[in-house]
Design an enzyme around this catalytic site. Structure first.
Site, short mmCIF file in Angstrom:
data_model
loop_
_atom_site.label_atom_id
_atom_site.label_comp_id
_atom_site.label_asym_id
_atom_site.label_seq_id
_atom_site.Cartn_x
_atom_site.Cartn_y
_atom_site.Cartn_z
NE ARG A 48 -1.51 -2.39 2.83
CZ ARG A 48 -1.78 -3.81 2.43
NH1 ARG A 48 -2.69 -3.94 1.53
NH2 ARG A 48 -0.67 -4.54 2.62
CE LYS A 78 27.45 -2.76 -4.38
NZ LYS A 78 27.60 -1.62 -5.30
CG HIS A 127 3.59 3.74 8.80
ND1 HIS A 127 3.52 4.68 7.57
CD2 HIS A 127 2.59 2.60 8.18
CE1 HIS A 127 3.24 4.02 6.57
NE2 HIS A 127 2.81 2.64 6.86
N1 CP Z 1 -0.18 -0.25 5.76
C1 CP Z 1 0.86 -0.50 5.41
O1 CP Z 1 1.74 0.27 5.65
O2 CP Z 1 0.74 -1.22 4.11
P1 CP Z 1 2.02 -1.70 3.44
O3 CP Z 1 2.95 -2.50 4.38
O4 CP Z 1 1.56 -2.57 2.62
O5 CP Z 1 2.52 -0.45 2.95
#
Ligand code: CP
Length: 302
Positions: A48, A78, A127
């Site tokens: 995503r 490396k 995130h």
């Molecule tokens: N929700 C999310 O971060 O999905 P992915 O790990 O697929 O990017």
């Protein structure tokens, strides 16, 4: 704003502006980022986040340099440091979308980067762009970001999106958080301390059905194998809080079930056609939010 590293950078006004831009971009394609280049540098797997950023860039007429599996396919294999890689990629792109297994990696990258860094997930850190789209989903689907109850379920200790969203919700009024997890996966003390400081109500409970009956938003998470200390512990925990169709049917009218995805069995497929299940629409909103973020970083858009 030069970099997007953590949700705490955004106040309520900035978030609403972002959401308004995202909504205005629905179904739109234009050439406003023509000639700009996005580098996606992913040291961890993704479907995503990487594709929605890349899709967002293409929808604005921009270009994409894409590296998946960067631990093996970049010069990191490396021995090149993340700092050196970022210094180099900054010569080739106008913005770098970075996913990395180490918490703090995005901040390290930003400290040496001459182009914008977007944190696309840093280990068990944050995130932020996922949390923005989670909050946007809540606003779109239940029509408010104040005065609601949210149940976070499953892996709260290691799930960076849940951590980021909890920080964000601390900015809103009368939000009650129910943390439903095994003790081994309970929400981190750093988040709970933040919530206490900001006078946000939260409860910790093992009772999933009770929480699902009360919540306006249920946020399910994956017991992410890659972050659990041992396979024995993963096997013990992975099926502890599976949402079944009968449980979804207990939810209040208008309540929603969200999940950042991918799922690995923690929401049964039989739930997918429940009116409460909005996780696939939620993933679609990711493109709008990421288009809005690219506009914010790469144009003079106010
Ligand atoms: N929700 C999310 O971060 O999905 P992915 O790990 O697929 O990017």
């Amino acid at each position: 704003m030069q970099h997007i590293l953590e949700t705490q950078q955004f106040d309520r006004k900035a978030l609403q502006d972002l959401f308004d831009v995202a909504t205005s971009l629905e179904g739109k394609r234009d050439e406003s980022l023509r000639g700009k280049i996005l580098a996606s540098l992913f040291y961890e797997p993704s479907t995503r986040t990487r594709f929605s950023f890349e899709s967002a860039m293409y929808r604005f007429g921009g270009h994409v340099l894409s590296m998946e599996n960067a631990s093996e396919s970049s010069s990191a294999s490396k021995g090149e440091t993340i700092e050196d890689t970022i210094r180099i990629v900054g010569n080739y792109a106008d913005v770098i979308v970075l996913r990395h297994p180490e918490a703090g990696a995005a901040e390290r990258a930003a400290s040496v980067s001459k182009v914008s860094i977007i944190n696309a997930g840093d280990g068990t850190g944050q995130h932020p762009t996922q949390a923005f789209l989670d909050l946007y989903t809540i606003q779109r689907e239940i029509g408010r970001t104040d005065n609601f109850i949210i149940a976070f379920v499953g892996n709260l200790r290691y799930y960076r999106s849940a951590r980021s969203l909890a920080y964000l919700l601390g900015k809103y009024d009368n939000v009650t958080m129910l943390f439903v997890s095994a003790p081994e996966l309970s929400m981190g003390e750093d988040i709970k301390e933040y919530l206490r400081e900001h006078k946000v109500k939260f409860e910790e409970t093992p009772d999933l059905e009770g929480a699902m009956k009360r919540a306006d938003v249920v946020y399910q998470t994956r017991v992410a194998k890659e972050w659990i200390p041992s396979d024995d512990e993963y096997q013990k925990l992975k099926d502890r809080y599976v949402i079944k169709r009968g449980m979804a049917d207990l939810m209040k009218s208008g309540a929603i079930l969200i999940h950042p995805l991918p799922r690995a069995g923690e929401i049964e497929v039989a739930v997918d056609d429940s009116p409460h299940a909005v996780y696939f629409r939620q993933a679609g909103y990711g493109v709008l939010i990421r288009m809005a973020l690219l506009k914010l970083l790469l144009t003079n858009h106010k």
